[in-house]
Design a protein around this motif. Structure first.
Motif, PDB file in Angstrom:
ATOM      1  N   ASN A 118       0.720  -1.420   0.087  1.00 45.39           N
ATOM      2  CA  ASN A 118       0.155  -0.068   0.327  1.00 45.39           C
ATOM      3  C   ASN A 118       0.463   1.180  -0.373  1.00 45.39           C
ATOM      4  O   ASN A 118       0.482   2.002   0.029  1.00 45.39           O
ATOM      5  CB  ASN A 118      -0.758  -0.234   1.599  1.00 45.39           C
ATOM      6  CG  ASN A 118       0.161   0.370   2.808  1.00 45.39           C
ATOM      7  OD1 ASN A 118       0.932   0.625   2.740  1.00 45.39           O
ATOM      8  ND2 ASN A 118      -1.150  -0.176   3.467  1.00 45.39           N
ATOM      9  N   PRO A 121      -0.351   3.364  -2.798  1.00 42.86           N
ATOM     10  CA  PRO A 121      -1.656   4.080  -2.762  1.00 42.86           C
ATOM     11  C   PRO A 121      -2.023   5.753  -1.719  1.00 42.86           C
ATOM     12  O   PRO A 121      -2.599   6.001  -1.672  1.00 42.86           O
ATOM     13  CB  PRO A 121      -1.971   3.064  -2.417  1.00 42.86           C
ATOM     14  CG  PRO A 121      -1.925   1.336  -3.551  1.00 42.86           C
ATOM     15  CD  PRO A 121      -0.210   2.011  -3.449  1.00 42.86           C
ATOM     16  N   PHE A 122      -0.937   4.835  -0.308  1.00 37.37           N
ATOM     17  CA  PHE A 122      -0.910   5.987   0.084  1.00 37.37           C
ATOM     18  C   PHE A 122      -0.426   6.928  -0.016  1.00 37.37           C
ATOM     19  O   PHE A 122      -1.169   7.895   0.117  1.00 37.37           O
ATOM     20  CB  PHE A 122      -0.369   5.072   0.944  1.00 37.37           C
ATOM     21  CG  PHE A 122      -1.175   4.477   2.486  1.00 37.37           C
ATOM     22  CD1 PHE A 122      -2.610   3.612   2.397  1.00 37.37           C
ATOM     23  CD2 PHE A 122      -0.434   3.759   3.608  1.00 37.37           C
ATOM     24  CE1 PHE A 122      -3.185   3.041   3.348  1.00 37.37           C
ATOM     25  CE2 PHE A 122      -0.936   3.078   4.868  1.00 37.37           C
ATOM     26  CZ  PHE A 122      -2.507   2.931   4.448  1.00 37.37           C
ATOM     27  N   GLN A 124      -0.428   8.607  -3.391  1.00 36.44           N
ATOM     28  CA  GLN A 124      -1.229   8.422  -4.140  1.00 36.44           C
ATOM     29  C   GLN A 124      -3.086   9.157  -3.810  1.00 36.44           C
ATOM     30  O   GLN A 124      -3.378  10.166  -4.613  1.00 36.44           O
ATOM     31  CB  GLN A 124      -1.845   7.593  -5.334  1.00 36.44           C
ATOM     32  CG  GLN A 124      -0.682   7.304  -6.103  1.00 36.44           C
ATOM     33  CD  GLN A 124      -0.748   6.103  -6.927  1.00 36.44           C
ATOM     34  OE1 GLN A 124      -1.616   5.228  -6.409  1.00 36.44           O
ATOM     35  NE2 GLN A 124      -0.402   6.271  -8.490  1.00 36.44           N
ATOM     36  N   GLN A 125      -3.185   8.888  -2.800  1.00 35.54           N
ATOM     37  CA  GLN A 125      -4.609   8.942  -1.637  1.00 35.54           C
ATOM     38  C   GLN A 125      -4.285  10.248  -0.087  1.00 35.54           C
ATOM     39  O   GLN A 125      -5.801  10.607  -0.153  1.00 35.54           O
ATOM     40  CB  GLN A 125      -5.397   8.038  -1.587  1.00 35.54           C
ATOM     41  CG  GLN A 125      -5.646   7.278  -2.562  1.00 35.54           C
ATOM     42  CD  GLN A 125      -5.349   5.777  -1.541  1.00 35.54           C
ATOM     43  OE1 GLN A 125      -6.181   5.098  -0.955  1.00 35.54           O
ATOM     44  NE2 GLN A 125      -5.807   4.605  -2.338  1.00 35.54           N
ATOM     45  N   ASN A 127      -2.707   9.994   1.949  1.00 31.72           N
ATOM     46  CA  ASN A 127      -3.135   8.900   3.594  1.00 31.72           C
ATOM     47  C   ASN A 127      -2.073   9.581   4.714  1.00 31.72           C
ATOM     48  O   ASN A 127      -1.696   9.505   5.040  1.00 31.72           O
ATOM     49  CB  ASN A 127      -3.352   7.504   3.736  1.00 31.72           C
ATOM     50  CG  ASN A 127      -4.247   7.297   2.702  1.00 31.72           C
ATOM     51  OD1 ASN A 127      -4.387   7.146   1.161  1.00 31.72           O
ATOM     52  ND2 ASN A 127      -4.888   5.854   4.008  1.00 31.72           N
TER      53      ASN A 127
END
Length: 299
Positions: A118, A121-122, A124-125, A127
């Motif tokens: 992750n 994704p972390f 990119q998002q 987080n």
């Protein structure tokens, strides 16, 4: 890029200091080097830090905290020991060193557990603001995230039972090899050692549990991580000691935030120049004798 010439002996000595660790795998006291306990590094906060051209930095400054993705299960690098909620290790110290130069004190860092699968994704998002989690820089990942560094270069190796006859990757045919989802070591096994049976989980600690039970024949990831586990379970496992890749660890950053990448690269270079990198290494991994710092790759 100048390669980090890791002295396996020196890293092993440092990681063997972890052999007194508790259930969670981190040392009960700081790593020892040269016969004396190393003091925790202190990082002076750069109060005049200004990376206003970075949306990530500005949002973190407005929020009063920098969110950093790290591993929670890698002794000596990024780990949370039993009974604690505070990660410790070389990656954690690198994060603190960089954060201080960006204007954030240690108590303004929010560490978030980040497993291999992750990390992109972390970032990119949103987080996390950055990832310091044994994160290998490669061209595929550069398509979706940016990197500063490297701050360390390791090599993929194998952790096996103490009485195993596996002597290198050439012995993996027909063997069950465990790694983590989305990691470079897992991809290397899948692509280059096709006769091995790859088993993957979200954390390396699950792989080590399988190795203990005999469900798998080997665990593969970077040598420094494996030596931490070998020290944690002294006498049960051994590291083969034949690294077969080079893994440059970088600080993962949101894509196209050039200002932040420049600032983090500057922070890493400063830490290498003023001795803080060495302090961080010796506090967590032991003696830095024979270890050459990498050269920052400002791609």
């Amino acid at each position: 890029m100048k390669k980090l010439s890791l002295s396996i002996a020196s890293v092993a000595v440092g990681l063997l200091a972890l052999s007194g660790c508790g259930q969670g795998g981190t040392p009960d006291a700081p790593a020892e080097g040269g016969g004396e306990t190393k003091a925790a590094p202190e990082y002076t906060v750069n109060e005049s830090a200004d990376v206003a051209d970075s949306k990530t930095w500005q949002a973190a400054k407005d929020a009063g905290k920098l969110t950093v993705g790290v591993k929670f299960d890698q002794p000596g690098l990024g780990n949370v020991k039993a009974g604690s909620d505070t990660p410790e290790g070389f990656d954690i110290e690198i994060a603190k060193m960089v954060a201080a130069e960006l204007g954030f004190s240690a108590d303004q860092i929010e560490f978030t557990e980040t497993v291999s699968a992750n990390r992109e994704p972390f970032l990119q998002q949103g987080n996390v603001d950055m990832v310091v989690a044994t994160y290998t820089i490669n061209d595929e990942r550069k398509k979706v995230v940016d990197f500063a560094g490297p701050y360390y270069v390791a090599g993929q190796d194998l952790l096996v039972a103490a009485d195993s006859d596996i002597a290198g990757p050439e012995d993996l045919a027909g063997k069950k090899v465990c790694s983590v989802d989305g990691s470079t070591p897992a991809q290397n096994i899948e692509e280059k050692y096709t006769e091995a049976e790859l088993v993957t989980y979200d954390t390396y600690s699950k792989c080590v549990t399988d190795l203990q039970s005999g469900s798998v024949d080997a665990v593969t990831t970077d040598d420094a991580i494996l030596r931490g586990y070998a020290a944690q379970f002294e006498g049960e496992f051994k590291v083969v000691g034949k690294p077969f890749t080079e893994e440059p660890y970088g600080v993962g950053l949101p894509k196209d935030d050039q200002a932040l990448r420049d600032a983090v690269n500057d922070a890493l270079e400063k830490g290498m120049d003023n001795g803080k990198w060495t302090e961080a290494f010796e506090y967590t991994l032991g003696s830095a004798e024979g270890v050459q710092m990498p050269e920052i790759d400002r791609y």
